[in-house]
Design a protein around this motif. Structure first.
Motif, PDB file in Angstrom:
ATOM      1  N   VAL A 156      11.245 -97.571  50.907  1.00  0.00           N
ATOM      2  CA  VAL A 156      11.092 -96.942  49.267  1.00  0.00           C
ATOM      3  C   VAL A 156      11.233 -98.051  47.910  1.00  0.00           C
ATOM      4  O   VAL A 156      11.571 -98.836  47.652  1.00  0.00           O
ATOM      5  CB  VAL A 156      13.066 -95.364  49.209  1.00  0.00           C
ATOM      6  N   VAL A 157       9.980 -97.229  47.162  1.00  0.00           N
ATOM      7  CA  VAL A 157       9.790 -97.647  45.696  1.00  0.00           C
ATOM      8  C   VAL A 157      10.708 -97.122  45.056  1.00  0.00           C
ATOM      9  O   VAL A 157      10.887 -96.044  44.646  1.00  0.00           O
ATOM     10  CB  VAL A 157       8.440 -98.214  45.839  1.00  0.00           C
ATOM     11  N   LEU A 158      11.738 -97.659  44.261  1.00  0.00           N
ATOM     12  CA  LEU A 158      12.123 -96.742  43.115  1.00  0.00           C
ATOM     13  C   LEU A 158      11.683 -97.412  41.641  1.00  0.00           C
ATOM     14  O   LEU A 158      12.022 -98.900  41.160  1.00  0.00           O
ATOM     15  CB  LEU A 158      13.448 -96.754  42.698  1.00  0.00           C
ATOM     16  N   GLY A 159      10.803 -96.604  40.984  1.00  0.00           N
ATOM     17  CA  GLY A 159      10.310 -96.519  39.719  1.00  0.00           C
ATOM     18  C   GLY A 159      11.058 -96.956  38.483  1.00  0.00           C
ATOM     19  O   GLY A 159      11.429 -95.735  37.987  1.00  0.00           O
ATOM     20  N   ALA A 160      11.491 -97.127  37.592  1.00  0.00           N
ATOM     21  CA  ALA A 160      12.221 -97.490  36.304  1.00  0.00           C
ATOM     22  C   ALA A 160      11.710 -96.229  35.264  1.00  0.00           C
ATOM     23  O   ALA A 160      12.487 -95.909  34.352  1.00  0.00           O
ATOM     24  CB  ALA A 160      12.796 -98.347  35.386  1.00  0.00           C
ATOM     25  N   SER A 161      10.951 -96.256  34.860  1.00  0.00           N
ATOM     26  CA  SER A 161       9.607 -95.176  34.709  1.00  0.00           C
ATOM     27  C   SER A 161       8.572 -94.355  35.709  1.00  0.00           C
ATOM     28  O   SER A 161       7.932 -95.190  36.353  1.00  0.00           O
ATOM     29  CB  SER A 161       8.889 -96.346  33.073  1.00  0.00           C
ATOM     30  N   SER A 162       7.728 -93.673  34.673  1.00  0.00           N
ATOM     31  CA  SER A 162       7.130 -92.586  35.418  1.00  0.00           C
ATOM     32  C   SER A 162       5.501 -93.644  35.884  1.00  0.00           C
ATOM     33  O   SER A 162       4.457 -92.862  37.325  1.00  0.00           O
ATOM     34  CB  SER A 162       6.298 -91.355  34.223  1.00  0.00           C
ATOM     35  N   ASP A 163       5.056 -94.499  34.561  1.00  0.00           N
ATOM     36  CA  ASP A 163       4.037 -95.255  35.003  1.00  0.00           C
ATOM     37  C   ASP A 163       3.669 -96.252  36.249  1.00  0.00           C
ATOM     38  O   ASP A 163       2.810 -96.479  37.118  1.00  0.00           O
ATOM     39  CB  ASP A 163       3.795 -95.933  33.542  1.00  0.00           C
ATOM     40  N   LEU A 164       5.639 -96.585  36.120  1.00  0.00           N
ATOM     41  CA  LEU A 164       6.000 -97.632  37.301  1.00  0.00           C
ATOM     42  C   LEU A 164       5.227 -96.870  38.659  1.00  0.00           C
ATOM     43  O   LEU A 164       4.760 -97.386  39.744  1.00  0.00           O
ATOM     44  CB  LEU A 164       7.376 -98.265  36.986  1.00  0.00           C
ATOM     45  N   VAL A 165       6.240 -95.764  39.110  1.00  0.00           N
ATOM     46  CA  VAL A 165       5.835 -95.328  39.829  1.00  0.00           C
ATOM     47  C   VAL A 165       4.260 -94.712  40.211  1.00  0.00           C
ATOM     48  O   VAL A 165       4.532 -94.499  41.350  1.00  0.00           O
ATOM     49  CB  VAL A 165       6.761 -93.710  40.342  1.00  0.00           C
ATOM     50  N   ASP A 166       3.423 -94.034  39.422  1.00  0.00           N
ATOM     51  CA  ASP A 166       1.984 -94.263  39.508  1.00  0.00           C
ATOM     52  C   ASP A 166       1.788 -94.939  40.436  1.00  0.00           C
ATOM     53  O   ASP A 166       0.484 -95.210  40.832  1.00  0.00           O
ATOM     54  CB  ASP A 166       1.683 -93.179  38.580  1.00  0.00           C
ATOM     55  N   ARG A 167       1.771 -96.217  39.563  1.00  0.00           N
ATOM     56  CA  ARG A 167       1.590 -97.467  39.293  1.00  0.00           C
ATOM     57  C   ARG A 167       1.752 -97.686  41.569  1.00  0.00           C
ATOM     58  O   ARG A 167       0.493 -98.207  41.924  1.00  0.00           O
ATOM     59  CB  ARG A 167       1.503 -98.822  39.539  1.00  0.00           C
ATOM     60  N   ALA A 168       2.781 -97.420  41.930  1.00  0.00           N
ATOM     61  CA  ALA A 168       3.483 -97.788  43.084  1.00  0.00           C
ATOM     62  C   ALA A 168       2.599 -96.646  44.211  1.00  0.00           C
ATOM     63  O   ALA A 168       1.792 -97.636  45.248  1.00  0.00           O
ATOM     64  CB  ALA A 168       4.708 -97.668  43.249  1.00  0.00           C
ATOM     65  N   ARG A 169       2.317 -95.571  43.725  1.00  0.00           N
ATOM     66  CA  ARG A 169       2.194 -94.961  44.173  1.00  0.00           C
ATOM     67  C   ARG A 169       0.210 -95.277  45.021  1.00  0.00           C
ATOM     68  O   ARG A 169       0.087 -95.444  45.906  1.00  0.00           O
ATOM     69  CB  ARG A 169       2.002 -93.240  43.533  1.00  0.00           C
ATOM     70  N   ALA A 170      -0.443 -95.542  43.461  1.00  0.00           N
ATOM     71  CA  ALA A 170      -1.731 -95.969  43.175  1.00  0.00           C
ATOM     72  C   ALA A 170      -1.557 -97.168  44.777  1.00  0.00           C
ATOM     73  O   ALA A 170      -3.187 -97.888  44.951  1.00  0.00           O
ATOM     74  CB  ALA A 170      -2.384 -96.437  42.432  1.00  0.00           C
ATOM     75  N   LEU A 171      -1.156 -98.059  44.731  1.00  0.00           N
ATOM     76  CA  LEU A 171      -0.650 -99.389  45.644  1.00  0.00           C
ATOM     77  C   LEU A 171      -0.539 -99.093  46.879  1.00  0.00           C
ATOM     78  O   LEU A 171      -1.121 -99.927  47.675  1.00  0.00           O
ATOM     79  CB  LEU A 171      -0.578-100.036  45.214  1.00  0.00           C
ATOM     80  N   GLY A 172      -0.525 -97.801  47.192  1.00  0.00           N
ATOM     81  CA  GLY A 172       0.536 -97.485  48.454  1.00  0.00           C
ATOM     82  C   GLY A 172       0.719 -97.763  48.728  1.00  0.00           C
ATOM     83  O   GLY A 172       1.490 -98.075  50.119  1.00  0.00           O
ATOM     84  N   ALA A 173       2.443 -97.202  48.231  1.00  0.00           N
ATOM     85  CA  ALA A 173       3.739 -97.137  48.974  1.00  0.00           C
ATOM     86  C   ALA A 173       4.055 -95.710  49.468  1.00  0.00           C
ATOM     87  O   ALA A 173       3.642 -94.857  49.242  1.00  0.00           O
ATOM     88  CB  ALA A 173       4.909 -96.704  47.274  1.00  0.00           C
ATOM     89  N   VAL A 174       4.617 -96.658  50.781  1.00  0.00           N
ATOM     90  CA  VAL A 174       5.438 -94.870  51.009  1.00  0.00           C
ATOM     91  C   VAL A 174       5.997 -93.881  51.151  1.00  0.00           C
ATOM     92  O   VAL A 174       5.711 -92.706  50.675  1.00  0.00           O
ATOM     93  CB  VAL A 174       5.979 -95.253  52.988  1.00  0.00           C
ATOM     94  N   ASP A 175       6.712 -94.094  49.726  1.00  0.00           N
ATOM     95  CA  ASP A 175       7.436 -93.106  48.978  1.00  0.00           C
ATOM     96  C   ASP A 175       7.934 -94.000  47.620  1.00  0.00           C
ATOM     97  O   ASP A 175       8.724 -94.740  47.731  1.00  0.00           O
ATOM     98  CB  ASP A 175       8.999 -93.226  50.209  1.00  0.00           C
ATOM     99  N   ALA A 176       7.741 -93.192  46.797  1.00  0.00           N
ATOM    100  CA  ALA A 176       7.702 -94.281  44.879  1.00  0.00           C
ATOM    101  C   ALA A 176       8.308 -92.581  44.789  1.00  0.00           C
ATOM    102  O   ALA A 176       8.229 -91.333  44.280  1.00  0.00           O
ATOM    103  CB  ALA A 176       6.526 -93.853  44.616  1.00  0.00           C
TER     104      ALA A 176
END
Length: 378
Positions: A156-176
């Protein structure tokens, strides 16, 4: 998510074992990890915090009820050293879940528990991203490669802001997911008048900035604005609390241009400084859910900030936002507030109201604990 939790905790359900890993000894990451450690320990979790010895000296994690394990995770975009991986492997040996904070910590934790992109492991890994990768050139290329590896190794990747969540998803995170960073409410220990007297500004307005003296914070832009304020009838005193690699360069420019700016160095009384401030400024190139912005609004200090990263979604209409790098706009926004006490009062009220809408420290701990207790790793 904690592997083996139902069996291993059957006789002692209070002993979920979590290791929190950080690779920095300063800033909001340490504040957040200390808050988590305290909250998790209070809920019966056996918490170990692993990170640089200087982080323990600065934040006192052992005082939260957690155990501290010194692990010297080197800074900068280069491979994690083997000594740090060995030390971290020992700290994580009996963990039910490992929670890394930041890119460097994520890479070290993944190496320590044998996690690789696409390779499942016995111990679940949670990664919280607090900062964006801003480096350019060869360092930036390497940092982005490492960022992708860390993100794809986590359950699981937790992003401190929405742009970090979007970035993690774009990089292939299983669950962001969005992982708001709550903070304990600031409490001033001294009244603003006594702090202003200490700062030596007399009755002049005080403009406060807080943060590491590093490129991300864009303090040269603030100095440009301070130069413009020298022509005002009542020149504000700009005070910057924080230390870092740009201190000598900033001080040199302050001296050469006779700017009305004081560098205060590291301070452990930031709430007192807010109590003395007329306006807070945040000229950064990028921020997530910046703790400085949260503290300013919670304490009713009008904030002028750049509209970057997670700041707009954090502050809503309760702060004045300007474009990054626009010193003229920053100078004009602050000057307009200094000339308008009514506007400052309305922003103070709006800031306190906005702060009530954010997840608090208990909400943040509860959310993280719920992630830990989800069904096991992929």
């Amino acid at each position: 998510m904690a592997d083996g939790t139902s069996q291993e905790r059957a006789g002692n359900p209070a002993r979920l074992r979590a290791v929190l890993v950080l690779g920095t000894a300063a800033g909001g990451v340490g504040v957040h990890v200390r808050s988590l450690a305290r909250g998790l320990a209070a809920r019966g979790v056996a918490v170990t915090v692993a990170g640089p010895a200087a982080a323990e000296e600065h934040f006192g994690f052992a005082g939260t009820g957690a155990r501290f394990a010194p692990v010297e995770i080197s800074a900068g975009p280069r491979p994690v050293d083997r000594a740090a991986v060995r030390a971290l492997r020992e700290a994580c040996a009996d963990a039910h879940v490992v929670h890394a904070h930041g890119l460097r910590a994520g890479l070290a934790a993944a190496a320590a528990i044998g996690r690789r992109p696409g390779r499942p492991g016995r111990t679940p890994l949670v990664l919280t991203l607090h900062n964006a990768v801003l480096a350019s050139g060869p360092k930036g290329v390497l940092a982005r490669v490492m960022e992708g590896r860390a993100v794809r190794a986590a359950d699981v990747v937790l992003g401190a802001s929405s742009d970090l969540v979007d970035r993690a998803r774009a990089l292939g995170a299983v669950d962001a997911r969005l992982g708001p960073v709550g903070a304990p409410p600031p409490a001033a220990r001294r009244d603003g008048r006594s702090v202003r007297a200490e700062l030596g500004g007399g009755e002049r307005p005080v403009v406060l900035a807080v943060g590491r003296l590093a490129p991300q914070k864009a303090y040269p832009v603030l100095l440009d604005a301070a130069a413009a304020w020298k022509t005002r009838a009542e020149v504000p005193l700009v005070v910057i609390a924080g230390d870092g690699p740009l201190r000598d360069a900033l001080q040199g420019r302050i001296d050469a241009e006779d700017l009305p700016v004081r560098l205060l160095g590291h301070r452990d009384d930031v709430a007192d400084l807010f109590a003395a401030a007329d306006i807070a400024v945040l000229p950064s190139r990028w921020e997530a859910r910046c703790l400085v912005a949260q503290e300013a609004l919670a304490m009713g200090v009008p904030l002028v900030s750049t509209a970057v990263g997670g700041i707009p979604e954090l502050v809503g209409d309760a702060a004045v936002l300007v474009d990054y790098g626009d010193a003229e706009a920053l100078a004009e926004a602050v000057a307009a507030l200094l000339d308008d006490p009514g506007r400052r009062a309305s922003l103070a009220e709006a800031g306190r109201a906005q702060a009530l809408t954010w997840p608090d420290e208990d909400d943040t701990v509860a959310q993280v604990l719920s992630v830990y207790e989800e069904p096991g790793p992929r």
